[in-house]
Motif scaffolding. Structure first.
Motif, PDB file in Angstrom:
ATOM      1  N   LEU A 173      21.753  19.778 -23.372  1.00  0.00           N
ATOM      2  CA  LEU A 173      23.073  20.954 -23.772  1.00  0.00           C
ATOM      3  C   LEU A 173      24.062  19.740 -23.555  1.00  0.00           C
ATOM      4  O   LEU A 173      25.348  19.875 -24.098  1.00  0.00           O
ATOM      5  CB  LEU A 173      22.789  22.048 -23.625  1.00  0.00           C
ATOM      6  CG  LEU A 173      23.813  23.259 -23.584  1.00  0.00           C
ATOM      7  CD1 LEU A 173      24.324  23.168 -25.033  1.00  0.00           C
ATOM      8  CD2 LEU A 173      23.525  24.694 -23.646  1.00  0.00           C
ATOM      9  N   PRO A 174      24.036  19.550 -21.587  1.00  0.00           N
ATOM     10  CA  PRO A 174      25.737  19.134 -21.394  1.00  0.00           C
ATOM     11  C   PRO A 174      25.813  17.550 -22.612  1.00  0.00           C
ATOM     12  O   PRO A 174      27.200  17.833 -22.349  1.00  0.00           O
ATOM     13  CB  PRO A 174      25.522  18.448 -19.676  1.00  0.00           C
ATOM     14  CG  PRO A 174      23.733  19.480 -19.583  1.00  0.00           C
ATOM     15  CD  PRO A 174      22.931  19.842 -20.797  1.00  0.00           C
ATOM     16  N   THR A 214      31.517  23.964 -33.428  1.00  0.00           N
ATOM     17  CA  THR A 214      31.585  25.881 -33.479  1.00  0.00           C
ATOM     18  C   THR A 214      33.582  26.123 -33.452  1.00  0.00           C
ATOM     19  O   THR A 214      33.912  27.384 -34.382  1.00  0.00           O
ATOM     20  CB  THR A 214      31.927  26.879 -31.577  1.00  0.00           C
ATOM     21  OG1 THR A 214      30.832  25.360 -31.491  1.00  0.00           O
ATOM     22  CG2 THR A 214      31.788  27.987 -31.699  1.00  0.00           C
ATOM     23  N   SER A 234      29.692  11.312 -24.265  1.00  0.00           N
ATOM     24  CA  SER A 234      29.921  12.111 -24.058  1.00  0.00           C
ATOM     25  C   SER A 234      31.069  12.170 -23.107  1.00  0.00           C
ATOM     26  O   SER A 234      32.272  13.170 -23.145  1.00  0.00           O
ATOM     27  CB  SER A 234      29.313  13.490 -24.171  1.00  0.00           C
ATOM     28  OG  SER A 234      28.087  13.596 -22.877  1.00  0.00           O
ATOM     29  N   MET A 289      27.524  18.682 -26.166  1.00  0.00           N
ATOM     30  CA  MET A 289      28.455  20.334 -25.504  1.00  0.00           C
ATOM     31  C   MET A 289      29.838  20.072 -26.286  1.00  0.00           C
ATOM     32  O   MET A 289      30.409  20.616 -26.577  1.00  0.00           O
ATOM     33  CB  MET A 289      28.969  20.543 -23.983  1.00  0.00           C
ATOM     34  CG  MET A 289      29.594  21.604 -23.966  1.00  0.00           C
ATOM     35  SD  MET A 289      28.252  22.750 -24.540  1.00  0.00           S
ATOM     36  CE  MET A 289      29.320  24.231 -24.568  1.00  0.00           C
ATOM     37  N   LEU A 314      34.290  14.528 -23.523  1.00  0.00           N
ATOM     38  CA  LEU A 314      34.822  15.536 -22.103  1.00  0.00           C
ATOM     39  C   LEU A 314      35.909  15.415 -21.368  1.00  0.00           C
ATOM     40  O   LEU A 314      36.935  16.631 -21.856  1.00  0.00           O
ATOM     41  CB  LEU A 314      33.490  16.057 -21.208  1.00  0.00           C
ATOM     42  CG  LEU A 314      32.463  16.521 -22.014  1.00  0.00           C
ATOM     43  CD1 LEU A 314      31.335  16.036 -21.415  1.00  0.00           C
ATOM     44  CD2 LEU A 314      32.719  18.180 -22.378  1.00  0.00           C
ATOM     45  N   ILE A 357      30.687  21.466 -17.605  1.00  0.00           N
ATOM     46  CA  ILE A 357      29.953  20.573 -18.357  1.00  0.00           C
ATOM     47  C   ILE A 357      29.550  18.914 -17.467  1.00  0.00           C
ATOM     48  O   ILE A 357      28.278  18.146 -17.751  1.00  0.00           O
ATOM     49  CB  ILE A 357      30.026  20.439 -19.404  1.00  0.00           C
ATOM     50  CG1 ILE A 357      30.167  21.728 -20.551  1.00  0.00           C
ATOM     51  CG2 ILE A 357      29.241  19.703 -20.581  1.00  0.00           C
ATOM     52  CD1 ILE A 357      31.734  21.588 -21.344  1.00  0.00           C
ATOM     53  N   VAL A 362      29.475  20.424 -29.800  1.00  0.00           N
ATOM     54  CA  VAL A 362      29.112  21.775 -30.386  1.00  0.00           C
ATOM     55  C   VAL A 362      30.586  23.246 -30.088  1.00  0.00           C
ATOM     56  O   VAL A 362      30.758  23.463 -30.584  1.00  0.00           O
ATOM     57  CB  VAL A 362      28.126  22.350 -29.364  1.00  0.00           C
ATOM     58  CG1 VAL A 362      28.380  23.951 -29.458  1.00  0.00           C
ATOM     59  CG2 VAL A 362      26.865  22.077 -29.424  1.00  0.00           C
ATOM     60  N   ILE A 363      31.285  22.157 -29.068  1.00  0.00           N
ATOM     61  CA  ILE A 363      32.382  22.608 -29.208  1.00  0.00           C
ATOM     62  C   ILE A 363      33.404  22.481 -30.371  1.00  0.00           C
ATOM     63  O   ILE A 363      34.072  23.002 -30.725  1.00  0.00           O
ATOM     64  CB  ILE A 363      33.438  22.028 -28.188  1.00  0.00           C
ATOM     65  CG1 ILE A 363      32.842  22.509 -26.710  1.00  0.00           C
ATOM     66  CG2 ILE A 363      34.824  22.759 -27.522  1.00  0.00           C
ATOM     67  CD1 ILE A 363      33.457  22.308 -25.056  1.00  0.00           C
ATOM     68  N   THR A 380      36.157  23.881 -18.226  1.00  0.00           N
ATOM     69  CA  THR A 380      34.959  24.340 -18.907  1.00  0.00           C
ATOM     70  C   THR A 380      34.482  23.024 -19.294  1.00  0.00           C
ATOM     71  O   THR A 380      33.041  22.441 -18.430  1.00  0.00           O
ATOM     72  CB  THR A 380      35.310  24.414 -21.079  1.00  0.00           C
ATOM     73  OG1 THR A 380      35.997  26.004 -20.506  1.00  0.00           O
ATOM     74  CG2 THR A 380      33.608  24.925 -20.841  1.00  0.00           C
ATOM     75  N   SER A 381      35.138  21.800 -19.387  1.00  0.00           N
ATOM     76  CA  SER A 381      34.675  20.070 -19.441  1.00  0.00           C
ATOM     77  C   SER A 381      34.221  19.892 -18.399  1.00  0.00           C
ATOM     78  O   SER A 381      33.658  19.549 -18.070  1.00  0.00           O
ATOM     79  CB  SER A 381      35.212  19.371 -20.666  1.00  0.00           C
ATOM     80  OG  SER A 381      36.538  19.595 -19.257  1.00  0.00           O
ATOM     81  N   TRP A 418      37.989  29.671 -17.258  1.00  0.00           N
ATOM     82  CA  TRP A 418      37.235  28.955 -18.055  1.00  0.00           C
ATOM     83  C   TRP A 418      37.761  27.906 -19.680  1.00  0.00           C
ATOM     84  O   TRP A 418      38.075  28.463 -21.038  1.00  0.00           O
ATOM     85  CB  TRP A 418      36.365  29.733 -18.889  1.00  0.00           C
ATOM     86  CG  TRP A 418      34.980  30.631 -18.545  1.00  0.00           C
ATOM     87  CD1 TRP A 418      35.116  31.356 -17.575  1.00  0.00           C
ATOM     88  CD2 TRP A 418      34.308  30.080 -18.056  1.00  0.00           C
ATOM     89  NE1 TRP A 418      34.043  31.216 -17.140  1.00  0.00           N
ATOM     90  CE2 TRP A 418      33.863  30.260 -17.330  1.00  0.00           C
ATOM     91  CE3 TRP A 418      33.934  28.161 -18.226  1.00  0.00           C
ATOM     92  CZ2 TRP A 418      32.256  29.542 -16.633  1.00  0.00           C
ATOM     93  CZ3 TRP A 418      32.555  27.469 -17.201  1.00  0.00           C
ATOM     94  CH2 TRP A 418      31.845  28.310 -16.557  1.00  0.00           C
TER      95      TRP A 418
END
Lengths: 222, 312
Positions: free
Chosen positions: A167-168, A178, B237, A171, B241, B201, A174-175, B197-198, B192
């Motif tokens: 999931l991380p 969405t 990722s 992410m 992020l 994560i 998914v962001i 948020t990032s 948030w």
């Protein structure tokens, strides 16, 4: 017949025999949709909420179905055999294509469920962009969960671990999906608003598929 | 090592001690918008008489500042050409300023007044460098992981682990300083916001990295290989992020939704005052050395632990 197609056919045949993956995923979808419907009776669901719900459903549905791909090989003790008969890259491509197929089937059935149960709130206004972001999201999830499933099959707590590690990493995807889905539910020509998200999705997918293709051999061969 | 400690202490001292002074325009805007009545202004003294003085600020705008009963300074003691950092209140009726306090005379350097931040702008010398160092640390950890996979030298795995742990520490520090900043700028510790948020994560990703390692039931060699692969995949990722997602979504942070940010933005240009920017880069270098030091110590600890385990 090239060897990745053989791996794919083997996985499909096992799936048709046991129907484990598909039935687990369908059950998961039904339960999730039932819980959402039960907890929001008569509520007007905003596009932002409904797109988040759909992607949460897709992500965890994928985790229940796709996590099996290497874990089951390890459990049945067939991974050694697979290692003998096929090269690392053909195993990776075969599993990736199989997972992508399962992911697309999951996405389509989730879409049908949502269309059927959320008739009032779930109006797709831009079908091409909607399908594009759904497909790109499926590719990203399939790539990441294929390589991570191969990683996890070596750990002691296999089942619980995949969502936690996947999931991380997923992410950003998914962001972006969405956000793109919310825009396709809101406006008829979504390309203007969703362009940035689609570009993120494309670059994320390309990076993930390439990196996991290169790294798969490292985990696969002993 | 003590050189680094001294340099860092001086840097922290300078960050807190350097006066902040804006322009007369800042004072007028902030007063007219009802943000704050008293604003620090940096200006050069042109001429002074018994109760008022004539100033020109950095942008060449002229202003008259009157002494009042409440103010604590006297202009008589300064000669023309002196640079004063003083807090002034805008007087709407006379279109002039009332002196509240003289903060500093002829400062070696000063930071500009960032509207909406004021004194909080000093945090730019801690929060932003820390998150930059965190990114560099994760990048370094990934390089070490790749080197481990290529060379099969177990020491690179220890270095990768140490670099990722250092990156985790600096991410946590950036989160903490940012959270304090958010409390005083936006009202709550956590909003948030996309960037918050990032970074959350990011902490989860590297938390999962350490957890995955502890849950593997394999030989050390295979453990290291699996952890290295996870580290490389995770780093794919990280740029998304840290750089991409926060920049295209609407955000409270500067730079969100394609707006202009002081340090990094889409057009690649900085609009930050030179002094503040130079101090910021000095901060980045110092924190980078702190990170390298921590990484080095942790690598040595891991080496000793492994040696111990072999002996037993």
């Amino acid at each position: 017949m090239s060897s990745w197609q053989a791996v794919l056919r083997k996985d499909l045949r096992i799936e048709f025999r046991t129907r484990y993956g598909v039935s687990a995923v369908i059950m998961f979808l039904l339960i999730t949709v039932a819980v959402i419907l039960y907890s929001t009776p008569g509520e007007q669901l905003q596009p932002s909420i409904i797109s988040a719900l759909l992607w949460i459903t897709l992500f965890f549905g994928a985790m229940t179905g796709l996590a099996r791909s290497f874990v089951s090989e390890e459990e049945r003790g067939t991974s050694l055999m697979l290692r003998l008969y096929a090269s690392g890259e053909s195993v990776f491509i075969g599993k990736l294509v199989y997972n992508l197929g399962l992911m697309i089937a999951l996405a389509i059935s989730a879409l049908l469920f949502f269309q059927f149960f959320f008739t009032r709130d779930f109006h797709i206004r831009d079908w091409p962009i909607f399908s594009l972001q759904l497909f790109l999201g499926a590719v990203g999830i399939a790539a990441v969960s294929t390589i991570l499933s191969a990683l996890i099959s070596r750990a002691s707590q296999k089942g619980a671990l995949l969502p936690i590690v996947a999931l991380p990493i997923l992410m950003p995807l998914v962001i972006a999906t969405t956000d793109a889905m919310r825009i396709t539910l809101e406006v008829p020509s979504a390309w203007v608003g969703a362009r940035g998200d689609i570009l993120i999705l494309i670059s994320f997918d390309i990076a993930m598929v390439l990196v996991s293709y290169v790294l798969f051999d490292v985990i696969w061969k002993d | 090592m003590w050189c680094l400690g001294v340099a860092l202490a001086i840097q922290v001292f300078v960050a807190f001690e350097t006066p902040i002074g804006g322009s007369f325009d800042d004072a007028v805007t902030l007063a007219m918008n009802g943000v704050q009545d008293v604003t620090p202004v940096k200006a050069t003294l042109l001429s002074a008489d018994s109760s008022s003085a004539h100033f020109t600020d950095l942008y060449g705008q002229q202003g008259i500042v009157h002494e009042t009963n409440k103010s604590n300074g006297k202009y008589q003691s300064y000669k023309s050409g002196d640079i004063l950092v003083m807090s002034v209140a805008y007087n709407r009726n006379e279109k002039s300023f009332d002196l509240v306090e003289i903060i500093r005379v002829n400062p070696i350097m000063s930071f500009p007044m960032i509207q909406g931040l004021g004194e909080l702008g000093r945090n730019m010398l801690f929060h932003v460098p820390m998150s930059m160092v965190a990114f560099i640390a994760f990048f370094l950890g990934t390089i070490y992981s790749i080197l481990y996979l290529v060379k099969k030298d177990f020491d690179f795995d220890r270095r990768a682990r140490a670099a990722s742990a250092g990156g985790f520490l600096f991410t946590a520090l950036a989160t903490a300083t940012g959270s304090i900043w958010a409390r005083f700028s936006w009202g709550t510790f956590w909003n948030w916001d996309p960037r918050e948020t990032s970074i959350f994560i990011l902490l989860l990703i590297y938390g999962a990295y350490f957890m995955l390692r502890s849950l593997l039931e394999e030989s050390e060699d295979k453990k290291a290989r699996i952890a290295a692969v996870y580290n490389i995949i995770a780093f794919v990722s990280v740029p998304f992020l840290m750089f991409v997602v926060p920049r295209i979504t609407q955000s409270l942070h500067p730079g969100g939704g394609g707006t202009e940010a002081p340090i990094i933005n889409l057009s690649g240009q900085t609009h930050t005052d030179r002094t503040l920017l130079n101090m910021h880069w000095i901060s980045v270098v110092l924190f980078l050395f702190v990170f390298l030091w921590i990484k080095d110590i942790y690598t040595r600890i891991l080496r000793i632990q492994d040696k111990r385990a072999e002996e037993i």
